[in-house]
Enzyme design. Sequence first.
Site, PDB file in Angstrom:
ATOM      1  N   HIS A  17       0.841  -1.209   0.000  1.00  0.00           N
ATOM      2  CA  HIS A  17       0.000   0.000   0.000  1.00  0.00           C
ATOM      3  C   HIS A  17       0.880   1.264   0.000  1.00  0.00           C
ATOM      4  CE1 HIS A  17      -3.217  -2.557   2.244  1.00  0.00           C
ATOM      5  NE2 HIS A  17      -3.618  -2.417   1.004  1.00  0.00           N
ATOM      6  N   LYS A  44     -15.836  -7.683   5.182  1.00  0.00           N
ATOM      7  CA  LYS A  44     -14.623  -8.109   5.885  1.00  0.00           C
ATOM      8  C   LYS A  44     -14.767  -7.881   7.384  1.00  0.00           C
ATOM      9  CE  LYS A  44     -11.456  -7.243   2.026  1.00  0.00           C
ATOM     10  NZ  LYS A  44     -10.339  -6.433   1.538  1.00  0.00           N
ATOM     11  N   ARG A  85      -2.711  -5.864  -8.284  1.00  0.00           N
ATOM     12  CA  ARG A  85      -1.672  -6.883  -8.145  1.00  0.00           C
ATOM     13  C   ARG A  85      -1.734  -7.887  -9.281  1.00  0.00           C
ATOM     14  NH1 ARG A  85      -3.312  -7.712  -2.107  1.00  0.00           N
ATOM     15  NH2 ARG A  85      -5.178  -7.117  -3.247  1.00  0.00           N
ATOM     16  N   SER A  94      -3.076  -7.670   2.901  1.00  0.00           N
ATOM     17  CA  SER A  94      -3.345  -7.566   4.341  1.00  0.00           C
ATOM     18  C   SER A  94      -3.742  -8.930   4.892  1.00  0.00           C
ATOM     19  CB  SER A  94      -4.457  -6.547   4.609  1.00  0.00           C
ATOM     20  OG  SER A  94      -4.074  -5.275   4.164  1.00  0.00           O
TER      21      SER A  94
HETATM   22  P1  ADP Z   1     -10.001  -3.362  -0.219  1.00  0.00           P
HETATM   23  O1  ADP Z   1     -10.009  -1.910  -0.443  1.00  0.00           O
HETATM   24  O2  ADP Z   1     -10.507  -4.131  -1.404  1.00  0.00           O
HETATM   25  O3  ADP Z   1     -10.563  -3.819   1.082  1.00  0.00           O
HETATM   26  P2  ADP Z   1      -7.184  -3.243   0.594  1.00  0.00           P
HETATM   27  O4  ADP Z   1      -7.488  -2.289   1.662  1.00  0.00           O
HETATM   28  O5  ADP Z   1      -6.395  -4.453   0.999  1.00  0.00           O
HETATM   29  O6  ADP Z   1      -8.452  -3.793  -0.176  1.00  0.00           O
HETATM   30  O7  ADP Z   1      -6.357  -2.543  -0.556  1.00  0.00           O
HETATM   31  C1  ADP Z   1      -6.607  -1.247  -1.040  1.00  0.00           C
HETATM   32  C2  ADP Z   1      -6.050  -1.107  -2.445  1.00  0.00           C
HETATM   33  O8  ADP Z   1      -4.665  -1.403  -2.481  1.00  0.00           O
HETATM   34  C3  ADP Z   1      -6.688  -2.055  -3.451  1.00  0.00           C
HETATM   35  O9  ADP Z   1      -6.820  -1.374  -4.672  1.00  0.00           O
HETATM   36  C4  ADP Z   1      -5.710  -3.181  -3.560  1.00  0.00           C
HETATM   37  O10 ADP Z   1      -5.795  -3.839  -4.816  1.00  0.00           O
HETATM   38  C5  ADP Z   1      -4.407  -2.420  -3.435  1.00  0.00           C
HETATM   39  N1  ADP Z   1      -3.306  -3.244  -2.955  1.00  0.00           N
HETATM   40  C6  ADP Z   1      -3.286  -4.049  -1.877  1.00  0.00           C
HETATM   41  N2  ADP Z   1      -2.090  -4.662  -1.741  1.00  0.00           N
HETATM   42  C7  ADP Z   1      -1.322  -4.232  -2.791  1.00  0.00           C
HETATM   43  C8  ADP Z   1       0.007  -4.519  -3.251  1.00  0.00           C
HETATM   44  N3  ADP Z   1       0.801  -5.361  -2.604  1.00  0.00           N
HETATM   45  N4  ADP Z   1       0.425  -3.899  -4.376  1.00  0.00           N
HETATM   46  C9  ADP Z   1      -0.382  -3.061  -5.037  1.00  0.00           C
HETATM   47  N5  ADP Z   1      -1.636  -2.751  -4.686  1.00  0.00           N
HETATM   48  C10 ADP Z   1      -2.112  -3.327  -3.572  1.00  0.00           C
END
Ligand code: ADP
Length: 160
Positions: free
Chosen positions: A17, A41, A90, A128
Site C-alpha cells: 500500500h 470483511k 496486483r 493484508s
Molecule cells: P479493499 O479496499 O478491497 O478492502 P485493501 O485495503 O487491501 O483492499 O487494498 C486497497 C487497495 O490497495 C486495493 O486497490 C488493492 O488492490 C491495493 N493493494 C493491496 N495490496 C497491494 C500490493 N501489494 N500492491 C499493489 N496494490 C495493492
Amino acid sequence: MRIVVCPGSFDPVTSGHVDIFERAAKISDLLIVAVFHNPNKNPLFSMEERVEMLKAATAHIPNIEVDAFSGLLNEYVKQRESNVIIRGLRAFSDFEYEFQRALLMKKLNPEIETIFIMTNNEYSFVSSSGIKELAKFGGNITGLVPAVVQDKITKRISEI
Ligand code: ADP
C-alpha cells in the site's frame, strides 16, 4: 489542484500500500488515503487504529492526508472536491473485482475516473489478509509491512 482519493480497508496497511501511496502522491497535489468500512470483511483493527497506523506509515509523504469515511465512495469523493480514485492492482485476481467496481463508479458518477497503479514487483504477493495469516503462524513479516505496524500485528494476533 489535483486531489486524489486512495480508498481501502487497510487492515492493516502493508508495504505494498505504501508503495502505491508514494507513487500516487507524485502525480497528485493532495493524496487522500481514505479508510472505509468494508461490510464483507471482519477487521482485525478498528477504523481509529487503522488511521493511526496509516498516519505513522506515511509520515514521510508531505502531500498526504489520512481520513476515514463510511457510506458511498462516490459521495465521499465529491465531498472532498476530487474526481480521481486511485487503486493498486496486483494480479489477474484483483482485476475482475476492480473492473466491476470501476464500472459501477462510472455509472454512479461519470465525472469520476478510477486509475490503477501496477504493483511493485517486490510486493506483488503482499496482501493484508496474507500478512495476518503469516503472522498468525509465527512467520516473519519484516519488510512486508511498515516497521510501525509490525509490532501491532504481532501483539494483536497474540491477543486473539
Ligand atoms: P479493499 O479496499 O478491497 O478492502 P485493501 O485495503 O487491501 O483492499 O487494498 C486497497 C487497495 O490497495 C486495493 O486497490 C488493492 O488492490 C491495493 N493493494 C493491496 N495490496 C497491494 C500490493 N501489494 N500492491 C499493489 N496494490 C495493492
